[in-house]
Write a protein that holds these residues in place. Structure first.
Motif, short mmCIF file in Angstrom:
data_model
loop_
_atom_site.label_atom_id
_atom_site.label_comp_id
_atom_site.label_asym_id
_atom_site.label_seq_id
_atom_site.Cartn_x
_atom_site.Cartn_y
_atom_site.Cartn_z
N ARG A 105 0.82 -1.20 0.00
CA ARG A 105 0.00 0.00 0.00
C ARG A 105 0.86 1.26 0.00
O ARG A 105 2.08 1.21 0.18
N GLY A 106 0.24 2.41 -0.19
CA GLY A 106 0.95 3.68 -0.12
C GLY A 106 1.38 4.01 1.29
O GLY A 106 1.04 3.32 2.25
N ASN A 107 2.17 5.08 1.42
CA ASN A 107 2.64 5.60 2.70
C ASN A 107 3.72 4.74 3.36
O ASN A 107 4.01 4.92 4.55
N PHE A 108 4.33 3.82 2.61
CA PHE A 108 5.46 3.08 3.16
C PHE A 108 6.76 3.86 3.00
O PHE A 108 7.68 3.69 3.78
N PHE A 109 6.82 4.69 1.96
CA PHE A 109 8.03 5.46 1.73
C PHE A 109 8.00 6.74 2.55
O PHE A 109 6.94 7.31 2.81
N TYR A 110 9.17 7.22 2.94
CA TYR A 110 9.25 8.35 3.84
C TYR A 110 8.91 9.67 3.16
O TYR A 110 8.54 10.63 3.83
N THR A 111 9.06 9.75 1.86
CA THR A 111 8.90 11.04 1.19
C THR A 111 7.76 11.08 0.19
O THR A 111 7.41 12.14 -0.28
N ARG A 112 7.19 9.95 -0.15
CA ARG A 112 6.09 9.92 -1.12
C ARG A 112 5.00 8.97 -0.61
O ARG A 112 5.27 8.06 0.15
N THR A 113 3.80 9.18 -1.09
CA THR A 113 2.68 8.33 -0.66
C THR A 113 2.42 7.19 -1.64
O THR A 113 1.45 6.46 -1.49
N VAL A 114 3.27 7.04 -2.67
CA VAL A 114 3.00 6.09 -3.74
C VAL A 114 2.98 4.65 -3.24
O VAL A 114 3.81 4.25 -2.40
N PRO A 115 2.05 3.84 -3.74
CA PRO A 115 2.13 2.39 -3.49
C PRO A 115 3.23 1.80 -4.35
O PRO A 115 3.77 2.46 -5.25
N CYS A 116 3.59 0.58 -4.08
CA CYS A 116 4.60 -0.09 -4.91
C CYS A 116 4.31 -1.58 -4.94
O CYS A 116 3.36 -2.06 -4.33
N GLN A 117 5.14 -2.29 -5.68
CA GLN A 117 5.04 -3.75 -5.73
C GLN A 117 6.42 -4.36 -5.59
O GLN A 117 7.42 -3.74 -5.96
N LEU A 118 6.46 -5.55 -5.04
CA LEU A 118 7.69 -6.32 -4.96
C LEU A 118 7.60 -7.44 -5.98
O LEU A 118 6.65 -8.22 -5.97
#
Length: 712
Positions: free
Chosen positions: A371-384
């Motif tokens: 989900r989003g909000n895992f990164f410290y500077t952006r709210t973007v989601p991502c995938q592994l």
């Protein structure tokens, strides 16, 4: 509970940025100038910690006769993941030297001594401390000399490095889709690919976090990292590459890390590793569109062709360049774990063609939605994305891909930041274990949760005693005044309720303590020294549900008792002017109240906070076992709506070769609310309030500085 009890190190996080800000304000330097000096001090602090820890281990081995009594050697320390620091480079020695205006000189000399003694760090450490005021340097060093930091090692200092990197990234240290990789995502990648041998390569290595976490994984398995793996990395930013070397060195690790413009990675293979890597781990820049297509079109690392070229003859999106490169670096037995933009898994046109060819190799193994909000500077989601090239020759697995939607799995760290808790990381890994047929590991994890729940349950007894003692003391102190006859009496109802709650709580605590003792006895007698099977674990888990529910109920009672006692004190002082009465010992009552409920500042919640946290922990580990066994009741992989689904190539083809887990697993059903979890709700509220207060304080300080700098 209002908030998690944070460790001293976690409490220190907020001070870290204050230290950096103080340096900025008093030195006139830009962030890119004071970043490395601070990181250098942290390096010396951690290197000193690890030195003394290794020295103690060496002395213990000598005393036990496990090694000869001889002069110390470098290998005695590197074997224990530490550096043999020269005396002049030890943090405590430097800090204890006479303050004669030469502290900056001593720190620079310390860095030079480390580089001379440890060649991989040559030219990497900051050596410009003489430009700083000695008083400022000493102040910073003392901030890093707390008892908690003197004892800290390993992951704790990794956290501090990560915190600083995150804070500096907020100041602009990210561009072109680059983000600092959150440690819980790094750990999830490590847990899935298990990099425990051979060549480990990170072509966008940042501060080296992937390597450090890999080392922790290897050492947890009882192996020596440097005998098992060789680390290779590339990082375009020279400063960050230095930090990677420092981060490796302080953990007693070595690696070959090249620094330079990222074009080296796009257009060249800097370490000549095509087809040689056992593991590739990376968080590359997302969605880059400036790669020269003419320069890469014949690159041997592009077995699936270019993913698309725009009118300017640039690769329209480099995401699939990276994916192709990662695949090409792997041996035919290699695994890769990669952070990627969530757009990539369903991108169309030429990117879809590359993705199709990737799927058709059989190497695509696991996809995880974050989900989003895992990164410290952006709210973007991502995938592994995870590749496993051994699948290509495995007829039973070649056409299968595990789709795991982890967007509903998270822990709230602050109002803007989420992560995976350690247990959530393990639970995700447990699903992968079932996918790989490793049922024993799944059951061992469930068993560890249940054992921990019982241990935590037993640990509540001490905290109950402290709370009950504190509550009784406060009630006894307030009783002479509270029990005075008044008409009307604003204290009467609250006082009567408080005394009743105290008695009920005492009785219920006794029942709970007996319940825990019974469960502990059942647990100890239930294994006969052998691992429990799934049925036995299910039975044991269900037997702990009563204990877990009592944890929740007792938390409510404790919270009520604390509130009532505070209310009695407030009414007595504010409405009945108790401080003017000889029956009210205000100083002692305030002292007892603080001991019971804390100050609600700096994570001080008194005896109440301690017992509530102990209860939360006991219940928490039962809930973790529930999470696993309720979803996988037979300890085998199965489709779980909204969480996981094992799909085949035909399924993927029918979905236009999409690798987005959410398109396959469905929507998670609403969970029945079997009793509102007010502990978590209050914790979340507290986190939000804390974040808002910190932002308000930061804004006020910034405004004050602006006024000061403007001469107002």
């Amino acid at each position: 509970m209002i908030a998690d009890h944070l460790t001293d190190i976690e409490q220190f996080d907020a001070e870290l940025w204050t230290i950096a800000d103080n340096l900025r304000a008093n030195s006139g330097l830009a962030s890119n100038e004071y970043f490395m000096p601070i990181m250098g001090l942290l390096f010396l602090r951690q290197a000193t910690n690890r030195y003394y820890e290794a020295l103690s281990a060496v002395e213990a081995d000598k005393a036990a006769g496990n090694m000869p009594d001889r002069p110390l050697r470098d290998e005695d320390f590197t074997r224990r993941r530490a550096m043999m620091l020269p005396e002049t480079a030890r943090y405590d020695v430097i800090l204890d030297q006479p303050k004669d205006g030469s502290l900056g000189e001593a720190l620079t000399a310390a860095m030079e001594a480390v580089e001379e003694h440890f060649p991989p760090l040559a030219g990497q450490l900051p050596k410009d401390y003489e430009r700083f005021d000695d008083e400022l340097l000493e102040s910073m060093m003392r901030k890093f000399d707390t008892e908690a930091l003197r004892k800290a090692s390993g992951d704790v200092f990794g956290r501090i490095y990560e915190y600083f990197l995150a804070e500096f990234s907020k100041q602009g240290a990210h561009d072109n889709g680059e983000f600092f990789t959150p440690p819980s995502i790094v750990q999830t990648i490590v847990n899935v690919i298990e990099p425990d041998h051979g060549i480990v390569f990170d072509p966008a290595c940042g501060s080296g976090g992937m390597f450090v976490q890999s080392s922790h994984f290897i050492e947890h398995e009882g192996e020596d990292t440097m005998k098992r793996v060789t680390f290779y990395g590339h990082e375009k930013n020279e400063t960050t590459a230095k930090l990677a070397q420092i981060n490796l060195a302080v953990h007693g690790l070595q690696g070959s890390i090249q620094a330079g413009n990222e074009a080296i990675t796009y257009y060249k293979d800097p370490h000549e590793l095509v087809g040689k890597c056992d593991f590739v781990m990376a968080n590359p820049p997302f969605n880059v569109d400036e790669v020269d297509a003419e320069k890469v079109k014949n690159d041997p690392r592009l077995p699936f062709g270019l993913p698309g070229v725009n009118k300017a003859k640039k690769v329209s999106n480099a995401n699939y360049l990276w994916m192709s490169y990662f695949y090409s670096y792997l041996k035919d037995t290699g695994r890769a774990g990669v952070v990627m933009s969530s757009q990539a898994s369903s991108a169309g046109r030429d990117e879809a063609k590359v993705r199709q060819r990737l799927v058709e190799t059989g190497a695509v193994d696991i996809m995880i939605d974050i989900r989003g909000n895992f990164f410290y500077t952006r709210t973007v989601p991502c995938q592994l994305w995870f590749f496993d090239r051994t699948k290509e020759e495995d007829a039973a697995r070649k056409d299968q891909v595990l789709m795991l939607d982890a967007r509903n799995i998270y822990r709230k760290v602050s109002r803007a930041i989420y992560d995976f808790s350690p247990e959530q990381q393990k639970n995700i890994a447990a699903i992968v274990w079932l996918y790989r047929g490793q049922t024993d590991r799944f059951l061992e994890l469930v068993e560890s949760y249940l054992a921990e729940a019982i241990v935590k349950g037993q640990a509540t007894k001490e905290h109950f005693t402290a709370f009950e003692t504190g509550l009784a003391k406060l009630i006894d102190l307030m009783a002479p005044f509270a029990m005075e006859t008044r008409d009307p009496d604003p204290l009467a109802e609250t006082w009567t309720e408080l005394v009743a709650v105290q008695k009920t709580l005492k009785d219920d605590t006794a029942v709970f303590t007996a319940e825990v003792a019974a469960r502990a006895k059942d647990w100890e007698g239930g294994s006969n020294g052998k691992p429990r099977d799934n049925a036995a674990l299910n039975t044991a888990r269900e037997g702990l549900h009563a204990m877990a529910e009592r944890c929740r109920d007792l938390t409510k009672q404790i919270d009520l008792a604390a509130k009532l006692s505070v209310r009695v004190a407030d009414v007595a002082v504010k409405e009945l002017e108790a401080r003017d009465s000889d029956l009210w010992n205000n100083a002692e009552i305030n002292k007892a109240k603080r001991a019971l409920v804390g100050t609600n500042k700096d994570n001080d919640y008194g005896a109440r906070g301690d017992v509530v946290e102990a209860l939360r922990q006991a219940r928490y580990f039962v809930k973790q076992a529930d999470w696993l066994q309720e979803r996988f009741p037979d300890a085998v992989l199965c489709d779980v709506e909204g969480l996981v689904k094992l799909v085949n190539r035909k399924d993927i083809e029918d979905h236009d070769w999409s690798l987005t887990p959410g398109r396959y697993v469905g929507v998670a059903p609403d969970e029945e609310d079997e009793g509102f979890d007010f502990e978590e709700a209050l914790r979340s509220i507290h986190i939000d309030l804390t974040s808002l207060n910190e932002e308000a304080e930061e804004l006020a300080a910034r405004i004050a500085r602006n006024f000061e700098e403007s001469g107002i």
